[in-house]
Design a protein around this motif. Structure first.
Motif, PDB file in Angstrom:
ATOM      1  N   ASP A   1       0.829  -1.206   0.000  1.00 20.36           N
ATOM      2  CA  ASP A   1       0.000   0.000   0.000  1.00 20.36           C
ATOM      3  C   ASP A   1       0.864   1.256   0.000  1.00 20.36           C
ATOM      4  OD1 ASP A   1      -2.298  -1.500  -0.033  1.00 20.36           O
ATOM      5  OD2 ASP A   1      -2.638  -1.392   2.132  1.00 20.36           O
ATOM      6  N   PHE A   2       1.961   1.244   0.788  1.00 18.65           N
ATOM      7  CA  PHE A   2       2.877   2.380   0.807  1.00 18.65           C
ATOM      8  C   PHE A   2       3.478   2.608  -0.584  1.00 18.65           C
ATOM      9  CE2 PHE A   2       3.458   1.685   5.542  1.00 18.65           C
ATOM     10  CZ  PHE A   2       2.903   2.893   5.913  1.00 18.65           C
ATOM     11  N   LEU A   3       3.882   1.516  -1.248  1.00 18.67           N
ATOM     12  CA  LEU A   3       4.499   1.629  -2.565  1.00 18.67           C
ATOM     13  C   LEU A   3       3.498   2.146  -3.598  1.00 18.67           C
ATOM     14  CD1 LEU A   3       6.602  -1.669  -2.599  1.00 18.67           C
ATOM     15  CD2 LEU A   3       7.468   0.666  -2.367  1.00 18.67           C
ATOM     16  N   ILE A   4       2.267   1.667  -3.536  1.00 19.46           N
ATOM     17  CA  ILE A   4       1.248   2.137  -4.481  1.00 19.46           C
ATOM     18  C   ILE A   4       0.981   3.624  -4.281  1.00 19.46           C
ATOM     19  CG2 ILE A   4      -1.206   1.975  -5.079  1.00 19.46           C
ATOM     20  CD1 ILE A   4      -1.015  -1.021  -4.651  1.00 19.46           C
ATOM     21  N   ARG A   5       0.930   4.070  -3.042  1.00 15.23           N
ATOM     22  CA  ARG A   5       0.742   5.505  -2.794  1.00 15.23           C
ATOM     23  C   ARG A   5       1.906   6.317  -3.345  1.00 15.23           C
ATOM     24  NH1 ARG A   5      -1.835   3.829   2.097  1.00 15.23           N
ATOM     25  NH2 ARG A   5       0.090   4.008   3.305  1.00 15.23           N
ATOM     26  N   SER A   6       3.122   5.758  -3.246  1.00 16.18           N
ATOM     27  CA  SER A   6       4.292   6.451  -3.813  1.00 16.18           C
ATOM     28  C   SER A   6       4.167   6.562  -5.325  1.00 16.18           C
ATOM     29  CB  SER A   6       5.575   5.696  -3.437  1.00 16.18           C
ATOM     30  OG  SER A   6       5.798   5.731  -2.042  1.00 16.18           O
ATOM     31  N   LEU A   7       3.652   5.512  -5.976  1.00 14.73           N
ATOM     32  CA  LEU A   7       3.431   5.565  -7.424  1.00 14.73           C
ATOM     33  C   LEU A   7       2.345   6.588  -7.755  1.00 14.73           C
ATOM     34  CD1 LEU A   7       3.453   1.764  -8.377  1.00 14.73           C
ATOM     35  CD2 LEU A   7       5.331   3.390  -8.555  1.00 14.73           C
ATOM     36  N   GLU A   8       1.277   6.558  -6.988  1.00 15.48           N
ATOM     37  CA  GLU A   8       0.157   7.465  -7.230  1.00 15.48           C
ATOM     38  C   GLU A   8       0.576   8.924  -7.091  1.00 15.48           C
ATOM     39  OE1 GLU A   8      -4.481   8.057  -5.696  1.00 15.48           O
ATOM     40  OE2 GLU A   8      -3.159   6.591  -4.745  1.00 15.48           O
ATOM     41  N   HIS A   9       1.468   9.204  -6.139  1.00 11.99           N
ATOM     42  CA  HIS A   9       1.905  10.581  -5.892  1.00 11.99           C
ATOM     43  C   HIS A   9       3.093  10.988  -6.756  1.00 11.99           C
ATOM     44  CE1 HIS A   9      -0.031  10.088  -1.648  1.00 11.99           C
ATOM     45  NE2 HIS A   9      -0.917  10.467  -2.562  1.00 11.99           N
ATOM     46  N   GLY A  10       3.542  10.076  -7.629  1.00 16.22           N
ATOM     47  CA  GLY A  10       4.573  10.437  -8.588  1.00 16.22           C
ATOM     48  C   GLY A  10       5.992  10.364  -8.090  1.00 16.22           C
ATOM     49  N   GLU A  11       6.234   9.677  -6.973  1.00 14.41           N
ATOM     50  CA  GLU A  11       7.619   9.547  -6.488  1.00 14.41           C
ATOM     51  C   GLU A  11       8.478   8.833  -7.533  1.00 14.41           C
ATOM     52  OE1 GLU A  11      10.185   7.692  -2.748  1.00 14.41           O
ATOM     53  OE2 GLU A  11       8.008   7.937  -2.573  1.00 14.41           O
ATOM     54  N   TRP A  12       7.890   7.819  -8.183  1.00 18.29           N
ATOM     55  CA  TRP A  12       8.541   7.142  -9.313  1.00 18.29           C
ATOM     56  C   TRP A  12       7.551   7.132 -10.465  1.00 18.29           C
ATOM     57  CZ3 TRP A  12       8.069   3.645  -4.853  1.00 18.29           C
ATOM     58  CH2 TRP A  12       9.085   3.849  -3.915  1.00 18.29           C
ATOM     59  N   GLY A  13       7.989   7.613 -11.615  1.00 15.73           N
ATOM     60  CA  GLY A  13       7.113   7.691 -12.770  1.00 15.73           C
ATOM     61  C   GLY A  13       7.177   6.439 -13.619  1.00 15.73           C
ATOM     62  N   PRO A  14       6.302   6.321 -14.618  1.00 15.95           N
ATOM     63  CA  PRO A  14       6.300   5.169 -15.518  1.00 15.95           C
ATOM     64  C   PRO A  14       7.674   4.958 -16.149  1.00 15.95           C
ATOM     65  CG  PRO A  14       4.351   6.505 -15.871  1.00 15.95           C
ATOM     66  CD  PRO A  14       5.232   7.279 -14.945  1.00 15.95           C
ATOM     67  N   GLY A  15       8.173   3.741 -16.068  1.00 12.69           N
ATOM     68  CA  GLY A  15       9.475   3.401 -16.628  1.00 12.69           C
ATOM     69  C   GLY A  15      10.639   3.625 -15.695  1.00 12.69           C
ATOM     70  N   ASP A  16      10.418   4.313 -14.561  1.00 11.49           N
ATOM     71  CA  ASP A  16      11.501   4.582 -13.615  1.00 11.49           C
ATOM     72  C   ASP A  16      11.851   3.323 -12.823  1.00 11.49           C
ATOM     73  OD1 ASP A  16      11.521   7.202 -14.383  1.00 11.49           O
ATOM     74  OD2 ASP A  16      10.551   7.973 -12.565  1.00 11.49           O
ATOM     75  N   ALA A  17      13.120   3.227 -12.442  1.00  8.00           N
ATOM     76  CA  ALA A  17      13.544   2.166 -11.535  1.00  8.00           C
ATOM     77  C   ALA A  17      13.177   2.564 -10.107  1.00  8.00           C
ATOM     78  CB  ALA A  17      15.046   1.953 -11.647  1.00  8.00           C
TER      79      ALA A  17
END
Length: 251
Positions: free
Chosen positions: A26-42
């Motif tokens: 859930d923490f990781l999904i929230r990080s994706l949702e908030h743009g901490e890592w964008g599409p294609g990012d490691a």
């Protein structure tokens, strides 16, 4: 004070238990949702994430495994783990399940011919969680496989997210729609649900798909969701299955 035995005693709600790896997920999904890592990012390594969340590396690995199975992340041997992106050619057929009878993948061309802002009908509003009369972006397009018109799509999008979408923008380049939505509007389709039924071709679909009036077509109604299970797209696709079939993998 005595309790009225004729009335049931109030029950305390039981706390909802979530396994530790699910909490990390859930923490990781929230990080994706908030743009901490964008599409294609490691994303950081499992070891780095274990330190960040103060958990074992095995707990992090289990969370990442589940996210990879859900197409949120992609593991690349010897390179690390990356945020999934619609720009990856392998993702194209995740949402388009029509396959030629011969099995050979044919060149696919998207031909949009309408893009306008309209008011949501009751059907569109219900699918997108809107009020009737709210603004939505309405797109119509043909999908051609090897030069043959096979799919007539009617697509409705949240105007608050796609208000700048134009017909010229849809026609520019050779990206898939979802790749365009991801790169230009920052909206990534995570999952979708579909309903399928057979319908007769009406005048417009018969003309555009080159079939006889009343000929059976496959109607695919899809609601696509972004992070947080938010519906952002509803579409009605009419599929000509004269030389193609709809393929789905179960299990």
């Amino acid at each position: 004070m005595t309790r009225d035995v004729s009335r049931p005693a109030a029950r305390l709600a039981s706390p909802t238990f979530s396994p530790l790896y699910r909490q990390i997920k859930d923490f990781l999904i929230r990080s994706l949702e908030h743009g901490e890592w964008g599409p294609g990012d490691a994303i950081p390594s499992e070891g780095e994430l274990a330190v960040r969340f103060n958990v074992s590396q095995g707990t992090v690995r289990k969370a990442i495994d589940e996210m990879a199975a859900e197409n949120l992340l992609v593991r690349r041997q010897g390179k690390g783990t990356f945020v999934a992106t619609h720009s990856d050619p392998r993702s194209f057929y995740r949402f388009l399940r029509l396959v030629p009878d011969g099995g050979k993948v044919m060149p696919t061309v998207s031909d949009p011919f309408c893009c306008e802002t309209v008011l949501a009908t009751p059907e569109v509003a219900a699918a997108l969680g809107l009020k009737v009369g709210d603004k939505v972006v309405h797109v119509k397009r043909l999908l051609r496989f090897g030069g043959e018109s096979v799919v007539l799509d009617e697509i409705f999008l949240l105007a608050e997210l796609f208000g700048g979408l134009t017909l010229e923008g849809l026609r520019a380049g050779e990206r898939s729609l979802y790749s365009l939505f991801e790169s230009e509007f920052g909206v990534r389709m995570i999952n979708a649900e579909e309903r399928l039924r057979a319908v007769p071709a009406d005048g417009q679909s018969a003309e555009l798909l080159g079939v006889q009036l009343g000929e059976p077509l496959l109607l695919v109604e899809r609601t696509a969701y972004t992070y947080g299970n938010k519906p952002v797209e509803w579409r009605r696709g009419l599929y000509c299955t004269r030389h193609h079939y709809y393929r789905n993998e179960l299990g």
